[in-house]
Design a protein around this motif. Structure first.
Motif, PDB file in Angstrom:
ATOM      1  N   ALA A  59      40.524  49.744  31.164  1.00 18.34           N
ATOM      2  CA  ALA A  59      39.813  48.499  31.477  1.00 18.34           C
ATOM      3  C   ALA A  59      38.342  48.777  31.784  1.00 18.34           C
ATOM      4  CB  ALA A  59      40.474  47.798  32.667  1.00 18.34           C
ATOM      5  N   ALA A  60      38.059  49.959  32.283  1.00 18.31           N
ATOM      6  CA  ALA A  60      36.676  50.332  32.599  1.00 18.31           C
ATOM      7  C   ALA A  60      36.039  51.189  31.511  1.00 18.31           C
ATOM      8  CB  ALA A  60      36.624  51.080  33.929  1.00 18.31           C
ATOM      9  N   ASP A  61      36.839  51.971  30.811  1.00 21.77           N
ATOM     10  CA  ASP A  61      36.335  52.910  29.799  1.00 21.77           C
ATOM     11  C   ASP A  61      36.035  52.170  28.497  1.00 21.77           C
ATOM     12  OD1 ASP A  61      35.689  55.101  28.241  1.00 21.77           O
ATOM     13  OD2 ASP A  61      37.755  55.842  28.109  1.00 21.77           O
ATOM     14  N   ARG A  62      34.956  51.448  28.475  1.00 23.00           N
ATOM     15  CA  ARG A  62      34.608  50.603  27.322  1.00 23.00           C
ATOM     16  C   ARG A  62      34.256  51.405  26.075  1.00 23.00           C
ATOM     17  NH1 ARG A  62      34.068  44.984  28.883  1.00 23.00           N
ATOM     18  NH2 ARG A  62      34.190  44.958  31.139  1.00 23.00           N
ATOM     19  N   HIS A  63      33.797  52.631  26.236  1.00 21.54           N
ATOM     20  CA  HIS A  63      33.429  53.463  25.090  1.00 21.54           C
ATOM     21  C   HIS A  63      34.601  54.287  24.567  1.00 21.54           C
ATOM     22  CE1 HIS A  63      29.305  52.323  25.689  1.00 21.54           C
ATOM     23  NE2 HIS A  63      29.319  52.792  26.933  1.00 21.54           N
ATOM     24  N   ARG A  64      35.729  54.243  25.279  1.00 22.92           N
ATOM     25  CA  ARG A  64      36.934  54.983  24.908  1.00 22.92           C
ATOM     26  C   ARG A  64      36.659  56.478  24.718  1.00 22.92           C
ATOM     27  NH1 ARG A  64      38.339  50.889  26.743  1.00 22.92           N
ATOM     28  NH2 ARG A  64      39.655  49.326  25.794  1.00 22.92           N
ATOM     29  N   ASN A  65      35.876  57.017  25.649  1.00 24.94           N
ATOM     30  CA  ASN A  65      35.557  58.442  25.588  1.00 24.94           C
ATOM     31  C   ASN A  65      36.175  59.236  26.736  1.00 24.94           C
ATOM     32  OD1 ASN A  65      33.967  57.577  27.690  1.00 24.94           O
ATOM     33  ND2 ASN A  65      32.028  58.240  26.811  1.00 24.94           N
ATOM     34  N   GLY A  66      37.027  58.587  27.532  1.00 22.40           N
ATOM     35  CA  GLY A  66      37.670  59.277  28.639  1.00 22.40           C
ATOM     36  C   GLY A  66      36.799  59.411  29.868  1.00 22.40           C
ATOM     37  N   LEU A  67      35.676  58.674  29.887  1.00 23.28           N
ATOM     38  CA  LEU A  67      34.716  58.755  30.989  1.00 23.28           C
ATOM     39  C   LEU A  67      34.286  57.348  31.408  1.00 23.28           C
ATOM     40  CD1 LEU A  67      32.460  61.509  29.403  1.00 23.28           C
ATOM     41  CD2 LEU A  67      34.307  61.855  31.066  1.00 23.28           C
ATOM     42  N   SER A  69      31.257  55.472  33.601  1.00 18.33           N
ATOM     43  CA  SER A  69      29.989  55.570  34.309  1.00 18.33           C
ATOM     44  C   SER A  69      30.012  54.662  35.539  1.00 18.33           C
ATOM     45  CB  SER A  69      28.845  55.137  33.389  1.00 18.33           C
ATOM     46  OG  SER A  69      28.946  53.739  33.123  1.00 18.33           O
ATOM     47  N   LEU A  70      29.019  54.828  36.386  1.00 20.60           N
ATOM     48  CA  LEU A  70      28.908  53.969  37.555  1.00 20.60           C
ATOM     49  C   LEU A  70      28.788  52.508  37.130  1.00 20.60           C
ATOM     50  CD1 LEU A  70      28.636  53.409  40.571  1.00 20.60           C
ATOM     51  CD2 LEU A  70      26.208  54.022  40.395  1.00 20.60           C
ATOM     52  N   GLU A  71      28.017  52.230  36.103  1.00 22.34           N
ATOM     53  CA  GLU A  71      27.842  50.844  35.643  1.00 22.34           C
ATOM     54  C   GLU A  71      29.154  50.257  35.128  1.00 22.34           C
ATOM     55  OE1 GLU A  71      26.332  47.313  35.427  1.00 22.34           O
ATOM     56  OE2 GLU A  71      25.233  48.999  36.271  1.00 22.34           O
ATOM     57  N   GLN A  72      29.910  51.027  34.375  1.00 22.22           N
ATOM     58  CA  GLN A  72      31.217  50.556  33.899  1.00 22.22           C
ATOM     59  C   GLN A  72      32.151  50.299  35.076  1.00 22.22           C
ATOM     60  OE1 GLN A  72      31.933  53.966  31.366  1.00 22.22           O
ATOM     61  NE2 GLN A  72      31.839  52.677  29.542  1.00 22.22           N
ATOM     62  N   PHE A  73      32.125  51.183  36.045  1.00 23.85           N
ATOM     63  CA  PHE A  73      32.967  51.036  37.232  1.00 23.85           C
ATOM     64  C   PHE A  73      32.569  49.790  38.014  1.00 23.85           C
ATOM     65  CE2 PHE A  73      34.256  52.143  41.607  1.00 23.85           C
ATOM     66  CZ  PHE A  73      35.601  52.397  41.385  1.00 23.85           C
ATOM     67  N   ARG A  74      31.270  49.558  38.140  1.00 27.98           N
ATOM     68  CA  ARG A  74      30.790  48.365  38.856  1.00 27.98           C
ATOM     69  C   ARG A  74      31.294  47.084  38.192  1.00 27.98           C
ATOM     70  NH1 ARG A  74      24.598  50.157  40.150  1.00 27.98           N
ATOM     71  NH2 ARG A  74      25.041  51.107  42.171  1.00 27.98           N
ATOM     72  N   ARG A  75      31.290  47.061  36.853  1.00 26.99           N
ATOM     73  CA  ARG A  75      31.785  45.885  36.140  1.00 26.99           C
ATOM     74  C   ARG A  75      33.258  45.645  36.439  1.00 26.99           C
ATOM     75  NH1 ARG A  75      30.006  47.366  30.495  1.00 26.99           N
ATOM     76  NH2 ARG A  75      28.214  48.411  31.316  1.00 26.99           N
ATOM     77  N   LEU A  76      34.037  46.710  36.474  1.00 24.77           N
ATOM     78  CA  LEU A  76      35.459  46.599  36.792  1.00 24.77           C
ATOM     79  C   LEU A  76      35.650  46.073  38.214  1.00 24.77           C
ATOM     80  CD1 LEU A  76      38.401  47.270  35.838  1.00 24.77           C
ATOM     81  CD2 LEU A  76      38.094  49.455  37.012  1.00 24.77           C
ATOM     82  N   MET A  77      34.891  46.615  39.157  1.00 24.08           N
ATOM     83  CA  MET A  77      35.027  46.225  40.556  1.00 24.08           C
ATOM     84  C   MET A  77      34.427  44.846  40.858  1.00 24.08           C
ATOM     85  SD  MET A  77      36.698  48.666  42.055  1.00 24.08           S
ATOM     86  CE  MET A  77      37.653  48.853  40.572  1.00 24.08           C
ATOM     87  N   HIS A  78      33.511  44.405  40.016  1.00 22.63           N
ATOM     88  CA  HIS A  78      32.900  43.079  40.206  1.00 22.63           C
ATOM     89  C   HIS A  78      33.967  41.988  40.207  1.00 22.63           C
ATOM     90  CE1 HIS A  78      29.935  39.914  40.081  1.00 22.63           C
ATOM     91  NE2 HIS A  78      30.569  39.385  39.041  1.00 22.63           N
ATOM     92  N   GLY A  79      35.011  42.163  39.420  1.00 22.04           N
ATOM     93  CA  GLY A  79      36.105  41.199  39.366  1.00 22.04           C
ATOM     94  C   GLY A  79      36.883  41.098  40.669  1.00 22.04           C
ATOM     95  N   MET A  80      36.636  42.035  41.580  1.00 23.10           N
ATOM     96  CA  MET A  80      37.309  42.025  42.879  1.00 23.10           C
ATOM     97  C   MET A  80      36.330  41.710  43.998  1.00 23.10           C
ATOM     98  SD  MET A  80      39.860  45.203  42.309  1.00 23.10           S
ATOM     99  CE  MET A  80      38.821  46.096  41.177  1.00 23.10           C
ATOM    100  N   ASN A  81      35.232  41.062  43.616  1.00 19.86           N
ATOM    101  CA  ASN A  81      34.199  40.654  44.581  1.00 19.86           C
ATOM    102  C   ASN A  81      33.638  41.817  45.380  1.00 19.86           C
ATOM    103  OD1 ASN A  81      34.430  37.924  43.815  1.00 19.86           O
ATOM    104  ND2 ASN A  81      36.191  37.689  45.174  1.00 19.86           N
ATOM    105  N   MET A  82      33.543  42.963  44.761  1.00 22.10           N
ATOM    106  CA  MET A  82      32.980  44.131  45.421  1.00 22.10           C
ATOM    107  C   MET A  82      31.475  44.175  45.132  1.00 22.10           C
ATOM    108  SD  MET A  82      34.392  48.043  45.218  1.00 22.10           S
ATOM    109  CE  MET A  82      35.991  47.611  45.858  1.00 22.10           C
ATOM    110  N   THR A  83      30.704  44.429  46.159  1.00 21.36           N
ATOM    111  CA  THR A  83      29.257  44.515  45.979  1.00 21.36           C
ATOM    112  C   THR A  83      28.894  45.795  45.231  1.00 21.36           C
ATOM    113  OG1 THR A  83      28.829  45.752  48.014  1.00 21.36           O
ATOM    114  CG2 THR A  83      28.889  43.324  48.191  1.00 21.36           C
ATOM    115  N   LYS A  84      27.655  45.853  44.738  1.00 20.54           N
ATOM    116  CA  LYS A  84      27.199  47.059  44.048  1.00 20.54           C
ATOM    117  C   LYS A  84      27.250  48.265  44.968  1.00 20.54           C
ATOM    118  CE  LYS A  84      24.283  45.190  40.434  1.00 20.54           C
ATOM    119  NZ  LYS A  84      22.967  45.220  39.791  1.00 20.54           N
ATOM    120  N   GLU A  85      26.878  48.076  46.221  1.00 23.44           N
ATOM    121  CA  GLU A  85      26.875  49.187  47.177  1.00 23.44           C
ATOM    122  C   GLU A  85      28.300  49.661  47.467  1.00 23.44           C
ATOM    123  OE1 GLU A  85      25.420  52.247  49.304  1.00 23.44           O
ATOM    124  OE2 GLU A  85      24.277  50.892  48.027  1.00 23.44           O
TER     125      GLU A  85
END
Length: 117
Positions: A59-67, A69-85
């Motif tokens: 769900a977070a690995d948008r490039h399907r490279n097994g990695l 990034s912080l930005e990809q992780f933030r997008r995943l966590m944004h759906g749970m109302n988590m702040t950037k910090e």
């Protein structure tokens, strides 16, 4: 010592992503020794035994490279109302080798306790 995630087989439901937040937060606060032990177990665990965890990672690995990034992780966590910090702090707790990315194996290590391992 990293595994590569297989391709996504279905769209991940938002409720599945939300359920994982507490597990990731708890893992991020574990001692380094426990994280390293879980990392080894994750590496040795057959992919078919952790299929649902793989779906969460993808769900977070948008490039399907097994990695992830912080930005990809933030997008995943944004759906749970988590702040950037908050996302940044959680990300740092999951990034065992401190290289600025979360690998598939690091993520699986964080989630193993949900599988009774």
């Amino acid at each position: 010592m990293q595994k590569t995630a297989p391709p996504l087989s279905r769209k991940l439901e938002k409720s599945e992503v939300k359920d994982v937040c507490n597990v990731l937060h708890s893992y991020s606060q574990e001692k380094q020794l426990k994280k390293m032990a879980l990392l080894l177990i994750a590496y040795k665990t057959p992919s078919q035994d952790i299929h649902e965890l793989t779906e969460l990672f993808l769900a977070a690995d948008r490039h399907r490279n097994g990695l992830v990034s912080l930005e990809q992780f933030r997008r995943l966590m944004h759906g749970m109302n988590m702040t950037k910090e908050e996302s940044k702090i959680l990300f740092a707790g999951l990034d065992i080798d401190r290289n600025g990315i979360i690998s598939y194996t690091e993520f699986i290590a964080a989630m193993l306790e949900t599988q009774g391992r």
